[in-house]
Design an enzyme around this catalytic site. Structure first.
Site, short mmCIF file in Angstrom:
data_model
loop_
_atom_site.label_atom_id
_atom_site.label_comp_id
_atom_site.label_asym_id
_atom_site.label_seq_id
_atom_site.Cartn_x
_atom_site.Cartn_y
_atom_site.Cartn_z
NE ARG A 192 6.64 3.11 -1.07
CZ ARG A 192 5.91 2.51 -2.00
NH1 ARG A 192 4.80 3.08 -2.44
NH2 ARG A 192 6.27 1.33 -2.48
CE LYS A 219 7.96 -2.54 -1.06
NZ LYS A 219 8.80 -2.02 0.02
CB SER A 241 12.22 -1.99 5.14
OG SER A 241 11.61 -0.83 4.65
N1 TZP Z 1 5.95 -1.44 2.38
C1 TZP Z 1 5.41 -2.58 2.79
S1 TZP Z 1 3.76 -2.66 2.43
C2 TZP Z 1 3.80 -1.11 1.74
C3 TZP Z 1 5.08 -0.60 1.81
C4 TZP Z 1 5.50 0.71 1.29
C5 TZP Z 1 2.61 -0.47 1.14
C6 TZP Z 1 1.72 0.15 2.16
O1 TZP Z 1 0.61 0.73 1.52
P1 TZP Z 1 -0.87 0.51 2.01
O2 TZP Z 1 -1.71 1.17 0.93
O3 TZP Z 1 -1.01 1.22 3.32
O4 TZP Z 1 -1.11 -0.96 2.09
#
Ligand code: TZP
Ligand code: MG
Length: 215
Positions: A45, A144, A114
């Site tokens: 990603r 995010k 998702s």
């Molecule tokens: N989708 C929902 S929360 C997220 C994504 C891609 C971010 C997850 O990143 P982290 O740093 O593990 O909270």
């Protein structure tokens, strides 16, 4: 090197997701020790890279993952997954549909969806042939901008789905225990591992929670 946690059926463990990293050599150097120490799968990603850089990074990650026997899953982009020979793709609500991805990537491909905080979306995804469903965000995260907040109740309610359930969002070794105890098969982590002072130690600590979730 510690022995990785043996996967069971369905797979359980740490679903590692790459941080936005523009330096490809550095990306590989950050990822490799985690592949070598038990990451169950890797999602590529990168929300800040150009299409050309994403193509180059995905192509570089694929042989590295293959060398460690770790499936590579490409975020958002079915065509890129096909191009680099990745194991699969992860699709959000705006990334195209599961059946189309399955038709392109094949019956063995890992296709994730998702599902945010929605049991109904997870049921529809499982019925459409998703390989796993992902719920989140469980905790606040700066990785995010998230609109949905998932709960351990959702994990309990989704126990009968018949596909692995991935939990995501703000997960760290210190908070994954109750998430795993509630039924998450995989915990998806970006910053809780990559931003940890010792990423391999953080990975191992997350993996250890699968043996002893409440610890
Ligand atoms: N989708 C929902 S929360 C997220 C994504 C891609 C971010 C997850 O990143 P982290 O740093 O593990 O909270
Ligand atoms: Mg997406």
């Amino acid at each position: 090197m510690n022995t990785p946690v043996a996967p069971t059926t369905p797979p359980r463990g740490v679903y590692l997701i790459t941080p936005d990293e523009s330096d490809t050599a550095r990306l590989l150097a950050r990822v490799e020790p985690l592949l070598a120490n038990g990451a169950t799968c890797l999602q590529y990603r990168n929300k800040t890279a150009s299409p050309a850089l994403r193509q180059a990074q995905a192509a570089a990650l694929q042989p590295l993952c293959a060398a460690h026997g770790v499936p590579l899953i490409i975020n958002d982009d079915v065509a890129l997954a096909q191009e680099v020979g990745a194991a699969g793709v992860h699709l959000g609500a705006e990334d195209g549909d599961i059946a189309a991805a399955r038709a392109l990537l094949g019956a063995q491909a890992i296709i994730g969806t998702s599902c945010y905080d929605s049991l109904e979306r997870a049921q529809a995804g499982a019925a459409a042939g998703a390989s796993y469903v992902a719920f989140g965000a469980f905790f606040p995260t700066t990785t995010k901008v998230t609109k949905s907040r998932a709960s351990v109740d959702l994990l309990r309610q989704s126990a009968a789905l018949g596909v692995p359930r991935v939990a995501i969002g703000g997960l760290t070794p210190d908070n994954v225990g109750p998430i795993i105890a509630a039924g998450a098969d995989l915990v998806a982590v970006v910053s809780g591992i990559f931003a940890a002072p010792d990423p391999v130690a953080a990975l191992r600590a997350c993996l250890a929670r699968f043996q002893d979730p409440i610890a």
